[in-house]
Design a protein around this motif. Structure first.
Motif, PDB file in Angstrom:
ATOM      1  N   CYS A 126      -5.590  -2.115   6.390  1.00 42.83           N
ATOM      2  CA  CYS A 126      -5.058  -1.332   7.507  1.00 42.83           C
ATOM      3  C   CYS A 126      -5.834  -0.039   7.735  1.00 42.83           C
ATOM      4  CB  CYS A 126      -3.581  -1.038   7.295  1.00 42.83           C
ATOM      5  SG  CYS A 126      -2.569  -2.438   7.790  1.00 42.83           S
ATOM      6  N   HIS A 127      -5.935   0.813   6.690  1.00 42.80           N
ATOM      7  CA  HIS A 127      -6.654   2.068   6.874  1.00 42.80           C
ATOM      8  C   HIS A 127      -7.644   2.311   5.745  1.00 42.80           C
ATOM      9  CE1 HIS A 127      -2.486   2.327   8.462  1.00 42.80           C
ATOM     10  NE2 HIS A 127      -3.166   2.445   9.577  1.00 42.80           N
ATOM     11  N   GLN A 128      -7.971   1.193   5.074  1.00 39.06           N
ATOM     12  CA  GLN A 128      -9.072   1.198   4.109  1.00 39.06           C
ATOM     13  C   GLN A 128      -8.871   2.059   2.880  1.00 39.06           C
ATOM     14  OE1 GLN A 128     -11.131   2.443   7.300  1.00 39.06           O
ATOM     15  NE2 GLN A 128     -11.073   0.420   8.191  1.00 39.06           N
ATOM     16  N   SER A 129      -7.643   2.297   2.485  1.00 40.69           N
ATOM     17  CA  SER A 129      -7.435   2.939   1.193  1.00 40.69           C
ATOM     18  C   SER A 129      -7.993   2.004   0.135  1.00 40.69           C
ATOM     19  CB  SER A 129      -5.945   3.172   0.952  1.00 40.69           C
ATOM     20  OG  SER A 129      -5.501   4.176   1.815  1.00 40.69           O
TER      21      SER A 129
ATOM     22  N   HIS B 122       0.159   3.961   1.231  1.00 44.02           N
ATOM     23  CA  HIS B 122      -0.057   4.752   2.438  1.00 44.02           C
ATOM     24  C   HIS B 122       1.110   4.506   3.396  1.00 44.02           C
ATOM     25  CE1 HIS B 122      -2.539   5.524   6.300  1.00 44.02           C
ATOM     26  NE2 HIS B 122      -2.071   6.667   5.852  1.00 44.02           N
ATOM     27  N   VAL B 123       1.043   3.466   4.212  1.00 48.81           N
ATOM     28  CA  VAL B 123       2.198   3.170   5.056  1.00 48.81           C
ATOM     29  C   VAL B 123       2.682   1.728   4.920  1.00 48.81           C
ATOM     30  CG1 VAL B 123       1.985   4.997   6.762  1.00 48.81           C
ATOM     31  CG2 VAL B 123       0.667   2.905   7.047  1.00 48.81           C
ATOM     32  N   GLY B 124       2.284   1.050   3.836  1.00 45.54           N
ATOM     33  CA  GLY B 124       2.977  -0.182   3.489  1.00 45.54           C
ATOM     34  C   GLY B 124       2.337  -1.507   3.836  1.00 45.54           C
ATOM     35  N   CYS B 125       1.107  -1.530   4.344  1.00 49.65           N
ATOM     36  CA  CYS B 125       0.472  -2.823   4.571  1.00 49.65           C
ATOM     37  C   CYS B 125       0.223  -3.496   3.222  1.00 49.65           C
ATOM     38  CB  CYS B 125      -0.882  -2.636   5.261  1.00 49.65           C
ATOM     39  SG  CYS B 125      -0.761  -2.186   6.969  1.00 49.65           S
TER      40      CYS B 125
ATOM     41  N   CYS C 177       0.834  -1.195   0.000  1.00 46.47           N
ATOM     42  CA  CYS C 177       0.000   0.000   0.000  1.00 46.47           C
ATOM     43  C   CYS C 177       0.872   1.250   0.000  1.00 46.47           C
ATOM     44  CB  CYS C 177      -0.898  -0.017   1.234  1.00 46.47           C
ATOM     45  SG  CYS C 177      -2.072   1.325   1.305  1.00 46.47           S
TER      46      CYS C 177
ATOM     47  N   CYS D 132      -7.124  -1.902   1.108  1.00 50.79           N
ATOM     48  CA  CYS D 132      -6.085  -2.171   2.099  1.00 50.79           C
ATOM     49  C   CYS D 132      -6.737  -2.299   3.461  1.00 50.79           C
ATOM     50  CB  CYS D 132      -5.056  -1.053   2.115  1.00 50.79           C
ATOM     51  SG  CYS D 132      -3.811  -1.295   3.392  1.00 50.79           S
TER      52      CYS D 132
ATOM     53  N   PRO E 126      -6.798   7.187   2.924  1.00 53.83           N
ATOM     54  CA  PRO E 126      -5.677   8.104   3.127  1.00 53.83           C
ATOM     55  C   PRO E 126      -4.536   7.969   2.120  1.00 53.83           C
ATOM     56  CG  PRO E 126      -5.590   6.313   4.718  1.00 53.83           C
ATOM     57  CD  PRO E 126      -6.850   6.127   3.947  1.00 53.83           C
TER      58      PRO E 126
HETATM   59  S1  FES Z   1      -1.381   1.048   4.788  1.00 50.64           S
HETATM   60 FE1  FES Z   1      -2.920   0.771   3.359  1.00 50.64          FE
HETATM   61  S2  FES Z   1      -4.349   2.170   3.985  1.00 50.64           S
HETATM   62 FE2  FES Z   1      -2.791   2.507   5.405  1.00 50.64          FE
END
Ligand code: FES
Ligand code: HEM
Lengths: 553, 369
Positions: free
Chosen positions: B303-306, B284-287, B282, B301, B320
């Motif tokens: 983790c934070h639903q991107s 965003h921060v890599g999940c 991702c 994703c 995000p």
């Molecule tokens: S790591 Fe994918 S939405 Fe935050």
């Protein structure tokens, strides 16, 4: 009931010690130190005892845990993972769980104690905040507390990463993603933390030494300092009959407080053991070993990280590239949620005692705590902060919320983006109104007494309810109310009029200070607003009690 | 016995009064309830003794609880010996036995002490004075003077050479620990360039393009076999199936489309047989962006639903993340397997300071990100 001579087995050793370190002088002053009693004073103790339990269970875990990311093939007794390649750290966590008697219990107790430790600290800090117990002379202990809270979050983060299961890896990955987004230093920090590219082979052993040595060492030192300061400054007490700013009323350290503390420690320990026995926590064997290509859906961090998670989820996509294609990337979608809420909360906590002092001009010592209603602005600020934190925390689980209430996930985010601004504001207004309402009720009770439930018929035929004076203890509690101080001259529009204010008050900052002071302080609802009739001698509560006339309204 | 006058030295006569009673007024905090030494506790104001009947009851009750704690503590030791661990069921039983007995021991002990405090110990309401924390003016003055005098005696104020060289001497020592931390990081600091490349850009040992293989089984993927539209695979690079560092950047999500579903955001030249490969990491921060919704072509994703639109270049449609998931150039090799023809055009995963708007740069050069 004479106490008689000290028995030999006690006299001998105490004599030995005293002849060498003169302990008697210290004990003479301290054995009967008085500790005031109130249920809310026990909250800090929960945190303290949880920390001791963390030390005990954590030490047990270190005997078996292998902080290594080296690969191994699992050959332990958990069938589902037999033959799977994994890190030594994960394999040893499985080993602790399934092949060491009491290992699972210790792991689960360690994790529960970690949750209780952070939760205990938070609630304790709220108690101190809302009662104004951080005021002079206790600002230093307040600052130590803020540091402890920050370190506890770090300690939890490093501990959570140790077992190296899929869930802990997800947390670690997010940590890395946040760290690397920092301007200028981000790549440096991550490459140095991980010893190269993520995930590398170093981070678990590095987190291990942070988790079991460095951070607990600092925590222990700070907790000790916290206790010593508390001992030296003596505990605050709730307002009440016979309790003043110049005394402490309560039970002696020896024997009553000591015994109570011992019981309370056992109780905390017992509750953690209960949770560790019956409430499964972090069943790492179900998650499997960490692999950056995988994730288990619905992964949640421990509760104390929830607000950061919520902030990350809430933030809209926003990235700035200062120099176009050649760098200067500012991922605001990560930077803002990672730094701003935590920054607001921690800096706000650390500065609050000093800001309040600046606004109220109150430099006196305070040993009798406030009832939250009696400083409505402080209470409202606290409630808005709780709302801010709480909303972020809830939004950290917005997927669960969406699933539970069968609403659209995206809508929970949109609503959250509005609520995070509106919520704290509403909380402020509602709390402020509530505080004034409660003050008014107090004034009423002081003025008219409490409704007794007895109905009387007057000669005129009218029915009235008989009001009786409140219980003396409750009355004493209510009568302790003092107006929140205001800086000298702040309540007159022409600061030169009364001659007191210094030049500083005429600067724009000084004027702002005066305005804030006037809004923050003063008597919002005087106790006499309830039209007291019996206790005239107390009618002017708050005025004339202080030697500094400028401090009253 | 020695001849000095410490309090605990003559225990027979003196200690009881000192320990149970109050410190003398001379000690400063006089009002521990009474001026008189409380050899007779009954006389102490603020100390209300329990009546003997309650105390007796309390003693019995507390003793019962302590006995329970004792027995259950024994039970803990016995459980340790009796219940072995080794599989999930056995571990559960052992956990229950050990935890249950430990809990009971601790809670019974706690309850016993509470009974002791409540029913046997007196009720206390002692009053102690508080004094302002500030020291008295003489003490402050004395400390101030002594401090200055000491500084003067030491010569540090009068001898600037001493002072300055001491400071200079300390400076490198202060920096030394920081210097020592240098080797926490790798020797080469070409971090950005490392972050820009993945193993997809490297040919295999025998110089062939790297195959896409299924995560978990390691099987190469024949384009002709991956043929049901809406299908999705988690894919890793051949030869790096277990290299976590490589996987942290090179993992893919592979999706089979119907040709007409693919929109302009996706580079069709990199979509043989309408099969598209996006980075699974991702932005965003890599999940790992691991969830896929077939009907809408959304990659989500957890983790934070991107949310990314897989049919349209994996552009962000919610959440995000600020950038699309990069697309990997893939092709079908002579044997019919999917291979990477080059590395990603832009860095994968979370943003970092040196990254810049790599997508815009690629587009400027006429390429496709
Ligand atoms: S790591 Fe994918 S939405 Fe935050
Ligand atoms: C003071 C606050 C502490 C907090 C908040 C904390 C938190 C945690 C958490 C959340 C875990 C993961 C537990 C799990 O496996 O489910 C953990 C693991 C661990 N902790 Fe702590 N801990 C603390 C102190 C300590 C101390 C003082 C030690 C050692 C002296 C210690 C040793 C360990 C070890 C060895 C593990 C890994 C064990 C395993 O996961 O199997 N911890 N810690």
């Amino acid at each position: 009931m004479s106490t008689g001579p000290v028995p030999k087995p006690i006299a001998g050793p105490s004599n030995f010690i005293d002849e060498r370190i003169g302990a008697g002088t210290f004990l003479k002053r301290n054995l009967r130190k008085v500790f005031p009693d109130h249920w809310s004073f026990l909250l800090g103790e929960i945190a303290l005892y949880s920390f001791i339990i963390l030390l005990l269970t954590g030490t047990f875990l270190t005997f078996f845990f292998k902080p290594s990311m080296g690969h191994t093939v699992y050959e332990g007794s958990y069938d589902a993972l037999k033959g799977v390649t994994m890190s030594e750290a994960y394999a040893s966590s499985l080993h602790i769980s399934f092949d060491i008697r009491g290992g699972l219990l210790m792991r689960q107790m360690h994790h529960w104690a970690a949750l209780l430790f952070t939760a205990g600290m938070m609630v304790h800090a709220l108690r101190v905040f809302f009662t104004g117990a951080y005021r002079k002379p206790r600002e230093l202990n307040w600052l130590i507390g803020v540091l402890l809270l920050t370190l506890a979050l770090l300690e939890g983060l490093t501990g959570y990463s140790l077992p190296d299961d899929l869930l802990s890896g997800a947390g670690l990955r997010i940590t890395e993603g946040v760290a690397i987004s920092l301007p200028l230093v981000g790549t440096w920090i991550t490459f140095f933390l991980f010893g190269g590219e993520y995930p590398g082979e170093d981070v678990i052993s590095r987190f291990y030494s942070l988790h079991i040595l460095l951070i607990p060492g600092i925590l222990l030192a700070l907790i000790t300092a916290h206790m010593i300061l508390m001992w030296v400054q003596k505990h605050t007490q709730m307002p009440g009959k016979g309790r003043t700013n110049e005394n402490v009323v309560g039970a002696p350290f020896y024997p009553a407080f000591m015994a109570k503390a011992g019981a309370y420690f056992m109780f905390t320990f017992g509750v953690i053991a209960l949770l560790g026995t019956f409430a499964q926590i972090n069943p790492i064997w179900l998650f499997g070993p960490y692999n950056p290509a995988n994730i288990s859906a619905g992964s949640q961090p421990d509760f104390y990280m929830g607000f950061l998670e919520g902030a990350l989820r809430l933030m809209p996509a926003w990235e700035i590239n200062l120099f176009g294609g050649s760098g200067g990337t500012l991922p605001m979608n990560v930077l803002i949620p990672a730094l701003v809420p935590m920054g607001i909360i921690m800096t706000g906590l650390a500065l609050y005692p000093f800001l309040e002092q600046w606004v109220t001009g109150d430099r006196r010592e305070h040993h009798v705590v406030d009832r939250p209603r009696n400083n409505p602005h402080r209470t409202s600020i606290g409630m808005s902060a709780i709302t801010f934190y709480g909303l972020l925390w809830l939004l950290g689980a917005n997927d669960e919320i969406a699933a539970f209430f069968s609403v659209s996930l995206n809508w929970t985010t949109y609503v959250g983006r509005v609520l995070i601004f509106v919520g704290p504001f509403l909380a402020y207004v509602i709390t402020y109104r509530t505080c004034l309402g409660l003050q008014r009720k107090d004034a009423d009770i002081i003025g008219h007494g409490v409704e007794s439930g007895v109905i009387k018929r007057l000669p005129s035929g009218e029915y009235i309810e008989v009001h009786v004076p409140p219980h003396p203890a409750i009355e004493a509690l209510m009568r302790d109310k003092k107006p929140v101080p205001i800086i000298a001259g702040a309540d007159s529009d022409d600061p030169d009029g009364d001659g007191i204010p210094s030049k500083g008050m005429r600067s724009p900052l000084g004027k702002l200070r005066a305005k804030m002071s006037k809004a923050y302080g003063g008597e919002k609802i005087a106790l006499t607003d309830g039209h007291a009739h019996g206790h005239e001698e107390h009618a002017a509560v708050g005025s004339g009690e202080d030697d500094k006339p400028s401090l009253t309204h | 016995m020695t001849d000095n006058n410490h309090d605990i030295e003559q225990p027979e006569e003196r200690v009881p009064r000192r320990v149970i009673g109050t410190p003398s007024p001379a000690a400063g905090n006089s009002l521990l309830g009474a001026e008189e030494p409380a050899t007779e506790e009954v006389d102490v104001p603020g100390v209300v003794l329990q009546d003997e009947r309650t105390a007796k009851k309390g003693e019995k009750f507390a003793a019962l609880l302590f006995v329970i704690a004792f027995l259950s503590g024994l039970g803990f030791i016995v459980s340790y010996v009796v219940f072995q661990v080794g599989d999930v069921e056995k571990t559960q039983v052992s956990n229950l036995a050990l935890g249950g007995t430990l809990t009971l021991t601790l809670l019974a002990l706690a309850a016993g002490i509470v009974v002791w405090v409540r029913l046997i110990m007196p009720k206390y309401s002692l009053v102690q004075e508080r004094h302002p924390m500030v020291s008295d003016p003489e003490a402050r003055e004395y400390v101030g003077e002594t401090f200055l005098q000491g500084a003067k005696e030491s010569g540090i104020t009068k001898r600037p050479l001493l002072r300055r060289t001491l400071l200079i001497a300390a400076a490198p020592l202060g920096v030394a620990p920081l210097v020592l931390l240098r080797d926490l990081g790798p020797p080469h600091t070409n971090f950005p360039s490392k972050l820009r490349h993945t193993v997809w850009g490297e040919k295999t040992k025998d110089g062939k393009p790297r195959k896409l293989v299924v995560e978990g089984t390691g099987a190469p993927i024949r384009a002709a076999d991956f043929n049901s539209p809406g299908g999705i695979l988690s894919v890793v690079p051949e030869g790096f199936e277990h290299d976590l560092n490589a996987l942290a950047k090179a993992t893919l999500i592979l999706i089979k489309f119907r040709p007409e579903e693919i929109k302009s955001g996706t580079n069709k030249n990199w979509a043989p047989n309408s099969i598209v490969a996006y980075s699974k990491i991702c932005t965003h921060v890599g999940c790992p962006a691991a969830l896929y919704e077939q009907t809408t072509h959304h990659i989500l994703c957890p983790c934070h639903q991107s949310t990314f639109d897989a049919a349209d270049g994996a552009k962000v449609i919610f959440g995000p993340a600020a950038r699309p998931l990069p697309q990997l150039p893939i092709a079908v090799d002579s044997e019919g397997y999917l291979v990477a023809t080059a590395d990603f055009a832009v860095p994968v995963g979370p943003s970092f300071w040196e990254r810049g708007d790599a997508e815009a740069e690629v587009r400027e050069k006429g390429g496709h990100a």
